[in-house]
Design an enzyme around this catalytic site. Structure first.
Site, PDB file in Angstrom:
ATOM      1  N   ARG A  16       0.860  -1.193   0.000  1.00 34.53           N
ATOM      2  CA  ARG A  16       0.000   0.000   0.000  1.00 34.53           C
ATOM      3  C   ARG A  16       0.895   1.241   0.000  1.00 34.53           C
ATOM      4  O   ARG A  16       1.742   1.393   0.887  1.00 34.53           O
ATOM      5  CB  ARG A  16      -0.892  -0.012   1.248  1.00 34.53           C
ATOM      6  CG  ARG A  16      -1.664   1.266   1.445  1.00 34.53           C
ATOM      7  CD  ARG A  16      -2.585   1.214   2.676  1.00 34.53           C
ATOM      8  NE  ARG A  16      -3.234   2.499   2.806  1.00 34.53           N
ATOM      9  CZ  ARG A  16      -3.143   3.292   3.880  1.00 34.53           C
ATOM     10  NH1 ARG A  16      -2.469   2.918   4.950  1.00 34.53           N
ATOM     11  NH2 ARG A  16      -3.734   4.457   3.885  1.00 34.53           N
TER      12      ARG A  16
ATOM     13  N   ASN B  50      -7.104   1.495  10.308  1.00 34.88           N
ATOM     14  CA  ASN B  50      -5.742   1.714  10.809  1.00 34.88           C
ATOM     15  C   ASN B  50      -5.826   1.702  12.328  1.00 34.88           C
ATOM     16  O   ASN B  50      -6.637   2.439  12.907  1.00 34.88           O
ATOM     17  CB  ASN B  50      -5.202   3.075  10.363  1.00 34.88           C
ATOM     18  CG  ASN B  50      -5.019   3.165   8.856  1.00 34.88           C
ATOM     19  OD1 ASN B  50      -5.281   2.216   8.129  1.00 34.88           O
ATOM     20  ND2 ASN B  50      -4.565   4.310   8.388  1.00 34.88           N
TER      21      ASN B  50
ATOM     22  N   TYR C 252      -3.558   1.516  16.113  1.00 39.24           N
ATOM     23  CA  TYR C 252      -2.301   1.468  16.870  1.00 39.24           C
ATOM     24  C   TYR C 252      -2.517   1.235  18.359  1.00 39.24           C
ATOM     25  O   TYR C 252      -1.844   0.438  18.972  1.00 39.24           O
ATOM     26  CB  TYR C 252      -1.502   2.769  16.652  1.00 39.24           C
ATOM     27  CG  TYR C 252      -0.984   2.869  15.230  1.00 39.24           C
ATOM     28  CD1 TYR C 252       0.241   2.318  14.876  1.00 39.24           C
ATOM     29  CD2 TYR C 252      -1.743   3.464  14.228  1.00 39.24           C
ATOM     30  CE1 TYR C 252       0.712   2.359  13.572  1.00 39.24           C
ATOM     31  CE2 TYR C 252      -1.285   3.513  12.916  1.00 39.24           C
ATOM     32  CZ  TYR C 252      -0.064   2.956  12.597  1.00 39.24           C
ATOM     33  OH  TYR C 252       0.389   2.988  11.300  1.00 39.24           O
TER      34      TYR C 252
ATOM     35  N   HIS D 133      -2.743  10.957   1.326  1.00 37.99           N
ATOM     36  CA  HIS D 133      -2.168  10.695   2.640  1.00 37.99           C
ATOM     37  C   HIS D 133      -1.548  12.015   3.136  1.00 37.99           C
ATOM     38  O   HIS D 133      -0.343  12.145   3.278  1.00 37.99           O
ATOM     39  CB  HIS D 133      -1.135   9.567   2.544  1.00 37.99           C
ATOM     40  CG  HIS D 133      -0.825   8.886   3.849  1.00 37.99           C
ATOM     41  ND1 HIS D 133      -0.978   7.528   4.052  1.00 37.99           N
ATOM     42  CD2 HIS D 133      -0.365   9.372   5.024  1.00 37.99           C
ATOM     43  CE1 HIS D 133      -0.610   7.208   5.284  1.00 37.99           C
ATOM     44  NE2 HIS D 133      -0.224   8.318   5.898  1.00 37.99           N
TER      45      HIS D 133
ATOM     46  N   GLU E 281      -3.255  -0.292   8.284  1.00 37.77           N
ATOM     47  CA  GLU E 281      -2.047   0.100   9.022  1.00 37.77           C
ATOM     48  C   GLU E 281      -2.099  -0.499  10.417  1.00 37.77           C
ATOM     49  O   GLU E 281      -3.150  -0.451  11.071  1.00 37.77           O
ATOM     50  CB  GLU E 281      -1.937   1.623   9.202  1.00 37.77           C
ATOM     51  CG  GLU E 281      -1.452   2.359   7.998  1.00 37.77           C
ATOM     52  CD  GLU E 281      -1.300   3.860   8.249  1.00 37.77           C
ATOM     53  OE1 GLU E 281      -0.982   4.264   9.397  1.00 37.77           O
ATOM     54  OE2 GLU E 281      -1.519   4.616   7.302  1.00 37.77           O
TER      55      GLU E 281
ATOM     56  N   GLU F 240      -6.966   8.304   6.875  1.00 33.47           N
ATOM     57  CA  GLU F 240      -7.168   8.928   8.182  1.00 33.47           C
ATOM     58  C   GLU F 240      -7.607  10.385   8.103  1.00 33.47           C
ATOM     59  O   GLU F 240      -6.872  11.292   8.518  1.00 33.47           O
ATOM     60  CB  GLU F 240      -5.893   8.811   9.034  1.00 33.47           C
ATOM     61  CG  GLU F 240      -5.459   7.376   9.248  1.00 33.47           C
ATOM     62  CD  GLU F 240      -4.338   7.225  10.274  1.00 33.47           C
ATOM     63  OE1 GLU F 240      -3.841   8.249  10.772  1.00 33.47           O
ATOM     64  OE2 GLU F 240      -3.984   6.085  10.597  1.00 33.47           O
TER      65      GLU F 240
END
Ligand code: FCB
Length: 478
Positions: free
Chosen positions: A84, A302, A304, A128, A379, A173
């Site tokens: 990606r 995504n 984290y 992005h 992600e 995002e």
């Protein structure tokens, strides 16, 4: 919370599962002034004193623009079957309007052809975070016209690459673009205007909808159109009703503000109520919600770390660092009554708590909220202070453990019925980590910033083995 201890049975993924890695244009390409490229908001921001660690910028980054062939060969050696990346808008349409620059498009054509020749499936992200500076000068995302400019750009790239790229992502995002860019100001363009950030969010939604339609009109019908959201897993500090109300508010501002219109064609009513001190949302024009609510072929998540909140005394509430940098301005508009807390547990170099259960919960949420929509983890990854050994090898057992835990969480969600089709590790290689400059290393491949030499870390070998076999190797196997 960690996933349960290593199971005796192997953790095996469906045969067609995509094992990818992700990057973005400004973080890796460099060649900032070559072949007709003009500055994006990230060029301007990173060259503004005090905005990034050490004043670092992406002028050279990791020079992927010139080294893409070697980088693709390295991906193939590792064993990835998907990649990606994002397109730099100001490389293909320098002023953000008008005709495309062929040399810019040619770079991406060559990159895609190289990937395809090695059996690596490309997934293209159109945006992005690197808005052409001229569009910011004309008002940026708080300006409605920016969404129409994005649709034109989407059409250009769709026409150029749609014959060879099947997987498309409109925005990466949008929460970061809107709220870090226009409210807390830790990201480009660095504005600190909460009302403008909500307007930006609406116009990003509109850009997504218009861009998705433009892509479909420009490309073969078989291609897949998606968006990548950094949907937060928002948890309450306690079951106290005031803490649950704080969750509701942050969930609206993190998630509902985007997935509401994109997936369901409506903003949450509670979002309007929560933000009425800042905006009346009158810039949401008749017909906008239908334009935004385009049918999607997939959703990118995504993830984290989770977000832990409680009610706060507005007088005492401290503005919150949001994980991507710190500011005296909150990225959460009209949320002075919410306090943010550190989730307990082990943390990565970013200070982000490691919590694979959050990824599982996020996947299950969207499995319920968007039934039938295929999901990708677009992600997930961790920064550590990696250093080569005297023998030149880079051992990163913490990253292997992180990947292992999160991939097991994905597998558990699949076992519970989630339709997760692939996983993209962030990031292929160490790169420009926005406001942190080059000091946070997220790569599975180590980059020596003096020579720009690439060295796969032990996590790349571990992940490559998972990709080749479809089964997670034991942590000790590498
Ligand atoms: C995500 C961004 C990506 C990178 C990782 C660490 O929010 O999409 O570019 O910064 O965080």
């Amino acid at each position: 919370m960690p996933e349960p201890a290593t199971p005796a049975t192997p953790v095996t993924f469906p045969p067609a599962f995509l094992w990818g890695a992700a990057t973005s244009a400004y973080q890796i390409e460099g060649a900032a002034r070559e072949d007709g490229r003009t500055p994006s908001i990230w060029d301007t921001f990173s060259h503004t004193p005090g905005k990034t660690a050490g004043g670092e910028h992406g002028d050279i980054a990791v020079d992927h623009y010139h080294r893409y062939r070697d980088d693709v060969a390295m991906m193939a050696d590792i064993g990835l079957n998907a990649y990606r990346f994002s397109v730099s808008w100001s490389r293909v349409q320098p002023t953000g309007r008008g005709p495309a620059v062929q040399r810019g498009l040619d770079f991406y054509r060559k990159l895609v052809d190289e990937l395809l020749s090695k059996g690596i499936k490309p997934a293209v992200t159109l945006y992005h975070w690197d808005l052409p500076q001229e569009l910011e000068d004309a008002g940026g995302w708080p300006e409605r016209d920016t969404a129409y400019r994005f649709a034109e750009y989407a059409q250009i790239v769709g026409e150029a690459l749609g014959d060879r790229v099947e997987q498309w992502i409109t925005l990466n995002e949008p929460w970061c673009s809107a709220f870090l860019g226009y409210a807390s100001g830790v990201h480009a363009p660095g504005r600190t205007d909460p009302a403008a950030s909500l307007k930006a969010a609406h116009h990003l939604n509109l850009a997504h909808g218009l861009g998705a339609s433009a892509l479909r009109a420009a490309m073969p019908a078989r291609n897949s159109v998606a968006v990548s959201l950094n949907s937060s897993v928002v948890r309450p500090l306690s079951q106290d009703p005031a803490d649950l109300a704080a969750v509701r508010k942050i969930d609206d501002l993190a998630n509902g503000v985007f997935h509401g219109p994109m997936l369901h064609g409506a903003y949450p009513e509670s979002l309007f109520a929560a933000t009425e001190s800042l905006t009346d949302w009158s810039y949401v024009q008749d017909g906008d919600l239908a334009l935004i609510n385009q049918p999607l072929d997939a959703l990118g998540l995504n993830y984290y770390t989770p977000t832990l909140v409680s009610a706060a005394d507005p007088q005492a509430a401290a503005p919150r660092a949001d994980g991507h940098g710190s500011s005296d301005h909150s990225p959460w508009p009209a949320a002075e009554d919410v306090a943010f807390h550190q989730t307990p547990g082990e943390r990565t170099e970013m200070g982000w708590t490691i919590d694979p259960t959050g990824l599982h919960d996020l996947i299950m949420r969207y499995t319920r909220e968007a039934p039938g929509l295929p999901l990708y983890v677009t992600e997930n990854g961790a920064a550590y202070d990696d250093k080569p050994d005297p023998d030149g090898r880079v051992h990163d057992p913490e990253r292997i453990a992180y990947l292992h835990g999160h991939l097991r969480a994905v597998r558990r969600a699949i076992a519970e019925g989630a339709d997760v089709r692939g996983y993209f590790l962030w990031s292929l290689m160490d790169n420009f980590e926005w406001a942190y400059g080059y000091e946070k290393r997220f790569g599975a491949v180590y980059v020596d910033y003096t020579t720009l030499a690439r060295t796969p870390k032990s996590s790349a070998l571990w992940y490559g083995q998972a990709a080749r076999t479809g089964t997670l190797p034991a942590i000790s196997e590498i």
